[in-house]
Write an enzyme that holds these catalytic residues in place. Structure first.
Site, mmCIF file in Angstrom:
data_model
loop_
_atom_site.group_PDB
_atom_site.id
_atom_site.type_symbol
_atom_site.label_atom_id
_atom_site.label_comp_id
_atom_site.label_asym_id
_atom_site.label_seq_id
_atom_site.Cartn_x
_atom_site.Cartn_y
_atom_site.Cartn_z
ATOM 1 N N CYS A 70 3.748 -23.536 -57.614
ATOM 2 C CA CYS A 70 4.351 -24.840 -57.312
ATOM 3 C C CYS A 70 5.318 -24.650 -56.158
ATOM 4 O O CYS A 70 6.272 -23.864 -56.268
ATOM 5 C CB CYS A 70 5.084 -25.370 -58.544
ATOM 6 S SG CYS A 70 5.959 -26.934 -58.284
ATOM 7 N N THR A 72 7.464 -26.883 -54.912
ATOM 8 C CA THR A 72 8.774 -27.471 -55.217
ATOM 9 C C THR A 72 9.601 -26.527 -56.081
ATOM 10 O O THR A 72 10.788 -26.302 -55.837
ATOM 11 C CB THR A 72 8.607 -28.828 -55.920
ATOM 12 O OG1 THR A 72 7.917 -29.725 -55.040
ATOM 13 C CG2 THR A 72 9.950 -29.427 -56.274
ATOM 14 N N CYS A 177 1.590 -28.091 -50.598
ATOM 15 C CA CYS A 177 1.730 -28.436 -52.016
ATOM 16 C C CYS A 177 0.464 -27.959 -52.699
ATOM 17 O O CYS A 177 -0.649 -28.198 -52.195
ATOM 18 C CB CYS A 177 1.901 -29.942 -52.197
ATOM 19 S SG CYS A 177 1.825 -30.499 -53.928
ATOM 20 N N THR A 178 0.600 -27.269 -53.816
ATOM 21 C CA THR A 178 -0.572 -26.687 -54.461
ATOM 22 C C THR A 178 -1.574 -27.738 -54.930
ATOM 23 O O THR A 178 -2.770 -27.471 -55.001
ATOM 24 C CB THR A 178 -0.146 -25.792 -55.639
ATOM 25 O OG1 THR A 178 0.693 -26.537 -56.533
ATOM 26 C CG2 THR A 178 0.618 -24.577 -55.139
#
Length: 274
Positions: A70, A72, A177-178
Site C-alpha cells: 500500500c 499510502t 497506487c497498488t
C-alpha cells in the site's frame, strides 16, 4: 514459508499473485481494512493506526515477512510498523517505481492518490531518482475506490479523467497506487497515443516481492532456461494456504476481488483451501 501482505483494500492482490507465481508453496495472509477504505483522505495519524491494526491481525498468523502493499501506508506508517514488528518480523514497504521509470530519460507521469500526489515523500523520490527528468504528478481521485468496488463505469471515468491531464509525450507511467496495477491494461489503453511508441508502465509488485523473498533468504524463480526447470520443480511442491483477513476478521476472498485475474488466481483451488 508464510508471507503476509497488508493494504487498505484489494490493492494487495498484484503483490500476492506475484508471490504465488514465484513461490506457489508459500502460505499467504492477506490483511486489509475494507471497513474504513479509502485511506487516502485520512490523516497520517489515522492511516498509521489503521495500518497497525492490519499488521497486528496478520502477525497473529506468524508470517516470515510482511509486505506493506500500500503506497499510502508506506508513505505515512512504515516507520511505526517497523518499530513495532522488526527485527522479529521483516517489514517491506512499497516504493513507487520512479527510479526505473526515469532511467529511460522521460518524460514521466506518476499516477497516484490525491494524498500521495505532491506529498513530501513522493517529491523526495522524484528529487532522488528523477533529477533532470520531466515528471508530471497526476492525482487520480476516485480511481482506487472504483477499483476496490470493481465498478467498471467508475473505473473508466476516473481513468479517462486522469488520462486527460497526462501529457501525451510521456515515455513512462508510474502506477503510484497498488490498486492501479489491477487495471493496468485500461490505463495503458487510455494514455497510449496511436502514433507513438509504446508507453512503459511501471508498477511496484514485482520489485517489492523480490525484496521480501531476499529478506527471508527464499529463492524466487530465476529467468531463462533455469526458469522452466524451476517452475517444474515448484509445481511439484504442495500449494500454500490462503488466509484472508477483512478488518481483522477471517473471511472469504471479497467478491470484488474476483473481478480481477489476480483475485481469481488466489481464490482458485487448492490455494484457497490449503
Amino acid at each position: 514459508m508464510k508471507i503476509a501482505l497488508m493494504d487498505s483494500g484489494i490493492g494487495l492482490l498484484p503483490a500476492a499473485a506475484a508471490v504465488h507465481r514465484l513461490r506457489p508453496d508459500a502460505d499467504l495472509v492477506l490483511s486489509s481494512d475494507p471497513d474504513s477504505m479509502p485511506w487516502g483522505p485520512r490523516t497520517p495519524e489515522d492511516v498509521t493506526q489503521r495500518a497497525l491494526a492490519c499488521v497486528r491481525a496478520a502477525a497473529v498468523h506468524r508470517p516470515d515477512a510482511l509486505i506493506v502493499a500500500c503506497n499510502t501506508a508506506s508513505v505515512h506508517a512504515l516507520p511505526a510498523l517497523r518499530a513495532e514488528l522488526e527485527p522479529g518480523l521483516p517489514v517491506i514497504g512499497t516504493v513507487p517505481a520512479i527510479k526505473p521509470a526515469a532511467a529511460g530519460g522521460g518524460p514521466v507521469a506518476i499516477w497516484a492518490t490525491p494524498a500521495t500526489t505532491g506529498s513530501p515523500y513522493q517529491r523526495r523520490l522524484i528529487s532522488d531518482f528523477a533529477d533532470g527528468v520531466t515528471v508530471t504528478e497526476v492525482a487520480c481521485p476516485g480511481l482506487a475506490e472504483a477499483v476496490q468496488r470493481a465498478d467498471s463505469a467508475a473505473i473508466d471515468a476516473a481513468v479517462a479523467d486522469a488520462a486527460a491531464r497526462t501529457p501525451r509525450d510521456i515515455r513512462a507511467l508510474v502506477l503510484g497506487c497498488t490498486h492501479y496495477e489491477l487495471v493496468a491494461d485500461r490505463i495503458r489503453a487510455a494514455v497510449q497515443p496511436a502514433d507513438a511508441p509504446p508507453i512503459a508502465l511501471h508498477g511496484s509488485a514485482g520489485a517489492v516481492v523480490a525484496q521480501a523473498l531476499r529478506r527471508i533468504g527464499a529463492t524466487p524463480t530465476p529467468s531463462g532456461e533455469a526458469a522452466q526447470a524451476a517452475s517444474s520443480a515448484l509445481a511439484d511442491l504442495p500449494q500454500g494456504r490462503l488466509t484472508v483477513l477483512l478488518s481483522g476478521r477471517e473471511a472469504a476472498m471479497p467478491e470484488a476481488a474476483l473481478a480481477y485475474a489476480e483475485g481469481r488466481l488466489l481464490a482458485a483451488e487448492p490455494l484457497a483451501r490449503g
